[in-house]
Motif scaffolding. Structure first.
Motif, PDB file in Angstrom:
ATOM      1  N   ALA A 279      25.577  46.418  72.107  1.00 35.49           N
ATOM      2  CA  ALA A 279      25.073  46.478  72.357  1.00 35.49           C
ATOM      3  C   ALA A 279      24.485  46.850  73.822  1.00 35.49           C
ATOM      4  O   ALA A 279      25.747  47.138  74.617  1.00 35.49           O
ATOM      5  N   SER A 280      23.599  47.519  74.670  1.00 33.39           N
ATOM      6  CA  SER A 280      23.605  48.143  75.895  1.00 33.39           C
ATOM      7  C   SER A 280      23.362  47.176  76.535  1.00 33.39           C
ATOM      8  O   SER A 280      22.955  45.458  76.676  1.00 33.39           O
TER       9      SER A 280
ATOM     10  N   GLN B 259      18.730  40.712  78.157  1.00 30.50           N
ATOM     11  CA  GLN B 259      17.632  40.328  77.707  1.00 30.50           C
ATOM     12  C   GLN B 259      17.750  39.191  76.920  1.00 30.50           C
ATOM     13  O   GLN B 259      16.580  37.995  76.665  1.00 30.50           O
TER      14      GLN B 259
ATOM     15  N   SER C 106       9.596  41.777  68.848  1.00 31.42           N
ATOM     16  CA  SER C 106      10.586  41.560  70.221  1.00 31.42           C
ATOM     17  C   SER C 106      10.839  40.265  70.509  1.00 31.42           C
ATOM     18  O   SER C 106       9.828  39.285  70.328  1.00 31.42           O
TER      19      SER C 106
ATOM     20  N   LEU D 186      18.257  39.755  68.491  1.00 35.21           N
ATOM     21  CA  LEU D 186      17.558  40.867  69.060  1.00 35.21           C
ATOM     22  C   LEU D 186      18.309  42.056  67.830  1.00 35.21           C
ATOM     23  O   LEU D 186      19.115  42.336  67.851  1.00 35.21           O
TER      24      LEU D 186
ATOM     25  N   LEU E 160      19.402  45.832  67.339  1.00 37.45           N
ATOM     26  CA  LEU E 160      20.197  46.804  67.810  1.00 37.45           C
ATOM     27  C   LEU E 160      19.901  48.001  66.843  1.00 37.45           C
ATOM     28  O   LEU E 160      18.739  49.184  67.698  1.00 37.45           O
TER      29      LEU E 160
ATOM     30  N   GLN F 139      20.028  45.007  76.651  1.00 36.60           N
ATOM     31  CA  GLN F 139      19.255  44.284  75.575  1.00 36.60           C
ATOM     32  C   GLN F 139      20.666  43.073  75.674  1.00 36.60           C
ATOM     33  O   GLN F 139      20.097  41.690  75.405  1.00 36.60           O
ATOM     34  N   GLN F 140      22.194  43.315  76.321  1.00 37.25           N
ATOM     35  CA  GLN F 140      22.335  41.929  76.019  1.00 37.25           C
ATOM     36  C   GLN F 140      21.881  40.956  78.029  1.00 37.25           C
ATOM     37  O   GLN F 140      21.404  39.857  77.358  1.00 37.25           O
TER      38      GLN F 140
END
Length: 235
Positions: A7-8, A14, A166, A36, A38, A11-12
């Protein structure tokens, strides 16, 4: 199956921001989780602690859509797995504890489409009529089947599940669901539920717009003041 993704940072962040927003808005307390997607095979779930208390930089866990839950991941995250397996359109899932939804569900009821925010839950909001915790795959599978192609499900005396394409949509719809339950409870309490008109499918489809940054503005409202809000959240 492809290799497990990482996870980027965005993303973390968010996921953390969505989790804390649920806590601040009173949509979750000690219990609940959000995730979320991936890719087709993996999703990121928030840290296994009260969502409102998740700290800056505290990482979530990458979970396979198929297979056992990783160590330390909460048992009801199986619900997320089952929904992602069935719905390729889903990009996020939220398990929350909205008070008005909870109260209404204890009477065996879910919100009806009576106002604009209630129009987003078509064809209906099903009720999972069991107060027990979901701690095995069979129960989670049955719940996902009942969830169907909609956006939300109420669990009798045990909160709600909301999903969207989302986290922005799922967070917004969780707030909408609680507002629809508030309207339903107030009308029931006033003895006006039978008099209040319902929106039909056509009216719901027309009203449930994504235009005008509907979801994005609610995300901004619910995440305002978050310690990571100044960072870039979306990629």
């Amino acid at each position: 199956m492809s290799g497990q993704p990482i996870a980027s940072q965005a993303q973390q962040r968010q996921v953390r921001m969505a989790a804390r927003a649920l806590g601040r808005a009173g949509l979750a307390h000690a219990y609940g989780h959000c995730s979320l997607r991936l890719d087709a095979e993996y999703f990121l779930v928030c840290a296994a602690r009260p969502m409102g208390l998740i700290g800056v930089g505290e990482p979530g866990t990458v979970v396979p859509v198929h297979g056992p839950l990783p160590d330390g991941v909460l048992g009801e995250v199986r619900i997320h797995q089952q929904l992602y397996r069935r719905r390729a359109d889903l990009g996020a899932v939220i398990r929350s504890m909205p008070a008005q939804v909870m109260a209404l569900s204890c009477a065996g009821l879910t919100p009806l489409p009576r106002h604009g925010m209630g129009s987003y839950f078509q064809p209906s909001i099903p009720l999972w009529d069991d107060v027990q915790l979901l701690r095995d795959d069979a129960q989670a599978s049955a719940l996902a089947e009942l969830f169907g192609q909609g956006k939300a499900l109420a669990m009798r005396g045990n909160g709600a599940i909301v999903a969207g394409d989302s986290l922005v949509e799922a967070l917004t719809l969780t707030w909408y669901l609680e507002d629809a339950a508030r309207i339903e409870l107030q009308l029931q309490a006033a003895g006006l539920a039978e008099r209040g008109p319902l929106l039909d499918a056509q009216a719901c489809a027309q009203r449930a717009t994504r235009g005008g940054r509907i979801y994005e503005r609610m995300w901004e409202y619910l995440t305002a003041g978050d310690p990571e809000a100044s960072d870039t959240v979306f990629e």
